[in-house]
Structure formats: C-alpha cells, structure tokens
Scaffold this motif. Sequence first.
Motif, PDB file in Angstrom:
ATOM      1  N   GLY A 177       0.798  -1.219   0.000  1.00 40.17           N
ATOM      2  CA  GLY A 177       0.000   0.000   0.000  1.00 40.17           C
ATOM      3  C   GLY A 177       0.829   1.267   0.000  1.00 40.17           C
ATOM      4  N   GLU A 178       2.127   1.138  -0.136  1.00 43.99           N
ATOM      5  CA  GLU A 178       3.017   2.301  -0.171  1.00 43.99           C
ATOM      6  C   GLU A 178       2.959   2.917  -1.563  1.00 43.99           C
ATOM      7  OE1 GLU A 178       5.170   4.907   1.716  1.00 43.99           O
ATOM      8  OE2 GLU A 178       4.934   2.996   2.750  1.00 43.99           O
ATOM      9  N   PRO A 179       2.665   4.231  -1.679  1.00 43.93           N
ATOM     10  CA  PRO A 179       2.620   4.856  -3.008  1.00 43.93           C
ATOM     11  C   PRO A 179       3.992   4.800  -3.684  1.00 43.93           C
ATOM     12  CG  PRO A 179       1.710   6.307  -1.323  1.00 43.93           C
ATOM     13  CD  PRO A 179       2.344   5.161  -0.612  1.00 43.93           C
ATOM     14  N   VAL A 180       4.031   4.327  -4.939  1.00 44.07           N
ATOM     15  CA  VAL A 180       5.297   4.240  -5.668  1.00 44.07           C
ATOM     16  C   VAL A 180       5.282   5.000  -6.987  1.00 44.07           C
ATOM     17  CG1 VAL A 180       6.059   2.088  -4.566  1.00 44.07           C
ATOM     18  CG2 VAL A 180       4.666   1.984  -6.638  1.00 44.07           C
ATOM     19  N   ALA A 181       4.130   5.464  -7.423  1.00 46.08           N
ATOM     20  CA  ALA A 181       4.065   6.271  -8.643  1.00 46.08           C
ATOM     21  C   ALA A 181       2.830   7.160  -8.585  1.00 46.08           C
ATOM     22  CB  ALA A 181       4.009   5.383  -9.880  1.00 46.08           C
ATOM     23  N   MET A 182       2.978   8.396  -9.071  1.00 44.12           N
ATOM     24  CA  MET A 182       1.846   9.318  -9.099  1.00 44.12           C
ATOM     25  C   MET A 182       1.946  10.213 -10.314  1.00 44.12           C
ATOM     26  SD  MET A 182       0.433  12.126  -6.377  1.00 44.12           S
ATOM     27  CE  MET A 182      -0.478  10.956  -5.408  1.00 44.12           C
ATOM     28  N   ILE A 183       0.822  10.410 -10.959  1.00 47.88           N
ATOM     29  CA  ILE A 183       0.701  11.373 -12.047  1.00 47.88           C
ATOM     30  C   ILE A 183      -0.279  12.426 -11.558  1.00 47.88           C
ATOM     31  CG2 ILE A 183      -0.029  11.754 -14.432  1.00 47.88           C
ATOM     32  CD1 ILE A 183       0.438   8.737 -14.895  1.00 47.88           C
ATOM     33  N   SER A 184       0.097  13.691 -11.672  1.00 49.92           N
ATOM     34  CA  SER A 184      -0.800  14.734 -11.184  1.00 49.92           C
ATOM     35  C   SER A 184      -0.731  15.982 -12.052  1.00 49.92           C
ATOM     36  CB  SER A 184      -0.466  15.095  -9.734  1.00 49.92           C
ATOM     37  OG  SER A 184       0.884  15.489  -9.624  1.00 49.92           O
ATOM     38  N   ALA A 185      -1.828  16.706 -12.049  1.00 48.17           N
ATOM     39  CA  ALA A 185      -1.878  18.000 -12.733  1.00 48.17           C
ATOM     40  C   ALA A 185      -1.191  19.028 -11.842  1.00 48.17           C
ATOM     41  CB  ALA A 185      -3.329  18.396 -12.983  1.00 48.17           C
ATOM     42  N   SER A 186      -0.516  20.007 -12.488  1.00 52.72           N
ATOM     43  CA  SER A 186       0.138  21.075 -11.741  1.00 52.72           C
ATOM     44  C   SER A 186      -0.223  22.416 -12.370  1.00 52.72           C
ATOM     45  CB  SER A 186       1.658  20.883 -11.748  1.00 52.72           C
ATOM     46  OG  SER A 186       2.180  21.128 -13.048  1.00 52.72           O
ATOM     47  N   LYS A 187       0.229  23.494 -11.772  1.00 51.42           N
ATOM     48  CA  LYS A 187      -0.108  24.812 -12.318  1.00 51.42           C
ATOM     49  C   LYS A 187       0.501  25.028 -13.707  1.00 51.42           C
ATOM     50  CE  LYS A 187       3.629  27.437 -10.281  1.00 51.42           C
ATOM     51  NZ  LYS A 187       4.040  28.726  -9.827  1.00 51.42           N
ATOM     52  N   ASP A 188       1.583  24.305 -14.027  1.00 52.27           N
ATOM     53  CA  ASP A 188       2.233  24.462 -15.327  1.00 52.27           C
ATOM     54  C   ASP A 188       1.942  23.321 -16.297  1.00 52.27           C
ATOM     55  OD1 ASP A 188       3.566  26.924 -14.773  1.00 52.27           O
ATOM     56  OD2 ASP A 188       4.986  25.805 -13.521  1.00 52.27           O
ATOM     57  N   GLY A 189       1.148  22.352 -15.902  1.00 49.75           N
ATOM     58  CA  GLY A 189       0.843  21.216 -16.778  1.00 49.75           C
ATOM     59  C   GLY A 189       0.642  19.941 -15.997  1.00 49.75           C
ATOM     60  N   GLY A 190       1.661  19.109 -15.937  1.00 49.42           N
ATOM     61  CA  GLY A 190       1.546  17.841 -15.225  1.00 49.42           C
ATOM     62  C   GLY A 190       2.877  17.384 -14.705  1.00 49.42           C
ATOM     63  N   GLY A 191       2.830  16.377 -13.838  1.00 43.59           N
ATOM     64  CA  GLY A 191       4.052  15.836 -13.266  1.00 43.59           C
ATOM     65  C   GLY A 191       3.910  14.356 -12.975  1.00 43.59           C
ATOM     66  N   VAL A 192       5.055  13.681 -12.902  1.00 42.70           N
ATOM     67  CA  VAL A 192       5.107  12.262 -12.578  1.00 42.70           C
ATOM     68  C   VAL A 192       6.139  12.078 -11.477  1.00 42.70           C
ATOM     69  CG1 VAL A 192       5.639   9.948 -13.432  1.00 42.70           C
ATOM     70  CG2 VAL A 192       4.546  11.610 -14.952  1.00 42.70           C
TER      71      VAL A 192
END
Length: 159
Positions: A86-101
């Motif tokens: 259950g430990e987070p190992v990857a995340m994709i998210s929206a940011s103020k400039d676009g997106g991040g991984v």
Amino acid sequence: PETLTVKTVKMERIEFLRGGKTRVAIVVHPTQDAIVVENSKGMPTVFFGKSLRGSSVSVFNNDGKIVAGMGVSPFGGDVSVGNNDGEPVAMISASKDGGGVDVANNNGKTVAWMGASKDGGLVGVYNNDGETVAGMSAEKDGGRLALFSHTGRLLWSAP
C-alpha cells in the motif's frame, strides 16, 4: 418478483448472493460520504467517495491495502499506484504548469520526478537518501543539465 420498480430506495447495504452466500456487498462507509464494495470476506475492494476537492476512487488488494487511486487535486486530477504494502510508488498529477510524474522506491522516497514548468520540462533523479544526483531542465535560453554527488554537491553542469 423478478423486476422491482421503485422511485427511491434507501439502504445502508446491498448484498449480491450466489448459492445463498454473499459474494459482493456495497455498503455505506461508516465515517465518510462514500460507498465501499466489499468481497465475500467483508474486505474492501473499491472505495468511491467524496474528497476535499471533489471525488476519489481507491482500489484495494486482497490484504486491504490501497494499490491504486484516482482523485481531484488543486490543479485538476491525480492518479496514484501503490505496491503490495500500500506504499505509493508512482503518481501522475496535474500542476499549475501542466503535469508531473513522481516515482518512489518501496520505502516511499521519491527517486525520480518529471514535470512541466513555465519554460518547458524538468527532470530530477534522487538517491535513496533523497539527495538530488541528476537534474535536467528547459529554460528560456536553452537546456541545462547537472550532476551531483551522493551528498548533493554539484559535480558538473552545462551550460
């Protein structure tokens, strides 16, 4: 009856049976504005609920650990993936400039990051101590590349 038509149904639990035994149940979460799909052992398999900024969905493994999730973030949405613990190992998210991984090791430490910036893109690579060991960025006048020691001391950069 085989078909039941009603205008409103109010309940806290729906059970789906096979052979007289509960195989799947949909229940109201005891403390949150959400519903949970449970397996035949009463363990959560999927969570659908309300979050601070909108909605969220979580998927659980057979041990009851969240291994995938999707929700609303300050700039849009995010998707996360966890390991078997259950430990987070990857995340994709929206940011103020676009997106991040973000990519993390099994201890939850970020070891790589890639994202958008106002001038283009950014990439960072980190060791298990959280120190930056490599970085790359797009800037107004071109690209920049930097390498660092295991303690984060700059070893080389261009330009």
